[in-house]
Write a protein that holds these residues in place. Structure first.
Motif, PDB file in Angstrom:
ATOM      1  N   VAL A  34       0.842  -1.192   0.000  1.00 58.14           N
ATOM      2  CA  VAL A  34       0.000   0.000   0.000  1.00 58.14           C
ATOM      3  C   VAL A  34       0.877   1.242   0.000  1.00 58.14           C
ATOM      4  CG1 VAL A  34      -1.758   1.303   1.276  1.00 58.14           C
ATOM      5  CG2 VAL A  34      -1.873  -1.191   1.187  1.00 58.14           C
ATOM      6  N   ALA A  35       0.438   2.215  -0.744  1.00 54.39           N
ATOM      7  CA  ALA A  35       1.171   3.477  -0.811  1.00 54.39           C
ATOM      8  C   ALA A  35       0.211   4.638  -0.609  1.00 54.39           C
ATOM      9  CB  ALA A  35       1.879   3.617  -2.144  1.00 54.39           C
ATOM     10  N   TRP A  36       0.759   5.727  -0.144  1.00 55.00           N
ATOM     11  CA  TRP A  36       0.034   6.999  -0.053  1.00 55.00           C
ATOM     12  C   TRP A  36       0.638   7.957  -1.078  1.00 55.00           C
ATOM     13  CZ3 TRP A  36      -4.305   7.971   2.737  1.00 55.00           C
ATOM     14  CH2 TRP A  36      -4.625   7.078   3.767  1.00 55.00           C
ATOM     15  N   PHE A  37      -0.247   8.633  -1.774  1.00 65.80           N
ATOM     16  CA  PHE A  37       0.132   9.675  -2.710  1.00 65.80           C
ATOM     17  C   PHE A  37      -0.665  10.921  -2.351  1.00 65.80           C
ATOM     18  CE2 PHE A  37       2.519   7.118  -5.728  1.00 65.80           C
ATOM     19  CZ  PHE A  37       2.049   5.838  -5.464  1.00 65.80           C
ATOM     20  N   ARG A  38      -0.248  12.060  -2.865  1.00 65.20           N
ATOM     21  CA  ARG A  38      -1.007  13.277  -2.625  1.00 65.20           C
ATOM     22  C   ARG A  38      -0.982  14.155  -3.860  1.00 65.20           C
ATOM     23  NH1 ARG A  38       2.939  16.139   1.929  1.00 65.20           N
ATOM     24  NH2 ARG A  38       4.717  16.609   0.552  1.00 65.20           N
ATOM     25  N   GLN A  39      -2.024  14.966  -3.970  1.00 62.72           N
ATOM     26  CA  GLN A  39      -2.140  15.860  -5.118  1.00 62.72           C
ATOM     27  C   GLN A  39      -2.661  17.201  -4.654  1.00 62.72           C
ATOM     28  OE1 GLN A  39      -4.444  14.331  -8.401  1.00 62.72           O
ATOM     29  NE2 GLN A  39      -3.428  15.707  -9.828  1.00 62.72           N
ATOM     30  N   ALA A  40      -1.844  18.214  -4.833  1.00 60.11           N
ATOM     31  CA  ALA A  40      -2.226  19.583  -4.529  1.00 60.11           C
ATOM     32  C   ALA A  40      -2.841  20.208  -5.778  1.00 60.11           C
ATOM     33  CB  ALA A  40      -1.015  20.380  -4.065  1.00 60.11           C
ATOM     34  N   PRO A  41      -3.610  21.279  -5.622  1.00 55.47           N
ATOM     35  CA  PRO A  41      -4.220  21.922  -6.789  1.00 55.47           C
ATOM     36  C   PRO A  41      -3.191  22.293  -7.842  1.00 55.47           C
ATOM     37  CG  PRO A  41      -5.163  22.793  -4.786  1.00 55.47           C
ATOM     38  CD  PRO A  41      -4.019  21.911  -4.365  1.00 55.47           C
ATOM     39  N   GLU A  42      -3.478  21.952  -9.073  1.00 53.22           N
ATOM     40  CA  GLU A  42      -2.650  22.271 -10.227  1.00 53.22           C
ATOM     41  C   GLU A  42      -1.276  21.611 -10.183  1.00 53.22           C
ATOM     42  OE1 GLU A  42      -2.560  26.495 -10.678  1.00 53.22           O
ATOM     43  OE2 GLU A  42      -4.707  26.656 -10.994  1.00 53.22           O
ATOM     44  N   LYS A  43      -1.151  20.548  -9.415  1.00 47.01           N
ATOM     45  CA  LYS A  43       0.105  19.794  -9.372  1.00 47.01           C
ATOM     46  C   LYS A  43      -0.173  18.331  -9.681  1.00 47.01           C
ATOM     47  CE  LYS A  43       2.780  22.680  -6.222  1.00 47.01           C
ATOM     48  NZ  LYS A  43       3.642  22.677  -4.995  1.00 47.01           N
ATOM     49  N   GLU A  44       0.858  17.634 -10.112  1.00 42.61           N
ATOM     50  CA  GLU A  44       0.718  16.210 -10.373  1.00 42.61           C
ATOM     51  C   GLU A  44       0.652  15.433  -9.060  1.00 42.61           C
ATOM     52  OE1 GLU A  44       3.010  15.891 -14.697  1.00 42.61           O
ATOM     53  OE2 GLU A  44       3.741  14.777 -12.960  1.00 42.61           O
ATOM     54  N   ARG A  45       0.051  14.262  -9.144  1.00 39.22           N
ATOM     55  CA  ARG A  45      -0.005  13.386  -7.983  1.00 39.22           C
ATOM     56  C   ARG A  45       1.395  12.895  -7.662  1.00 39.22           C
ATOM     57  NH1 ARG A  45      -4.856   9.137  -7.755  1.00 39.22           N
ATOM     58  NH2 ARG A  45      -5.849  11.117  -8.291  1.00 39.22           N
ATOM     59  N   GLY A  46       1.800  13.017  -6.394  1.00 40.35           N
ATOM     60  CA  GLY A  46       3.152  12.661  -6.012  1.00 40.35           C
ATOM     61  C   GLY A  46       3.191  11.640  -4.889  1.00 40.35           C
ATOM     62  N   PHE A  47       4.261  10.907  -4.862  1.00 43.82           N
ATOM     63  CA  PHE A  47       4.451   9.838  -3.878  1.00 43.82           C
ATOM     64  C   PHE A  47       4.709  10.418  -2.496  1.00 43.82           C
ATOM     65  CE2 PHE A  47       5.693   5.934  -2.076  1.00 43.82           C
ATOM     66  CZ  PHE A  47       6.882   6.116  -1.377  1.00 43.82           C
TER      67      PHE A  47
END
Length: 124
Positions: A34-47
């Motif tokens: 399992v992994a967590w990723f995050r995505q801020a507005p106007e940014k790519e999804r990152g690890f």
């Protein structure tokens, strides 16, 4: 196929802590990395972080090392992301993703099972 549901997001202040949960239905998480990723507005999804299906290995993005901890509770089919020392730049939608019986992996392209995300907002 495993269905994933994230929870635990919210609005906090700089320096606060949150614990995100990734719960599974339809199948147990015990056989999935399992992994967590995050995505801020106007940014790519990152690890952010990942844990192997055995739980013996974990990896983290440099930006969260020493502040975030990923762990798993196979008895409850849940993976957690403990986030301490939160910063405004941690603000994003956080997603968990699962892949069957692999090592901890940081590449978004290798995950086929995703949750809907939970919003984390850190105010300054």
């Amino acid at each position: 196929q495993v269905q994933l549901v994230e929870s635990g997001g919210g609005l906090v202040q700089t320096g606060d802590s949150l614990r995100l949960s990734c719960a599974a239905s339809g199948s147990t998480l015990s056989s999935y990395s399992v992994a967590w990723f995050r995505q801020a507005p106007e940014k790519e999804r990152g690890f952010v972080a990942a844990i192997s299906w055995t739980g013996r290995s974990t990896i983290y993005a440099d930006s969260v090392k020493g502040r975030f901890t990923i762990s798993r509770d196979n008895a409850n089919s849940t993976v957690y992301l403990q986030m301490n020392g939160l910063k405004p730049e941690d603000t994003a939608v956080y997603y968990c993703a699962a892949r069957f019986r692999t090592a901890a992996i940081a590449d978004t392209r290798l995950y086929r099972n995703w949750g809907q995300g939970t919003q984390v907002t850190v105010s300054s």
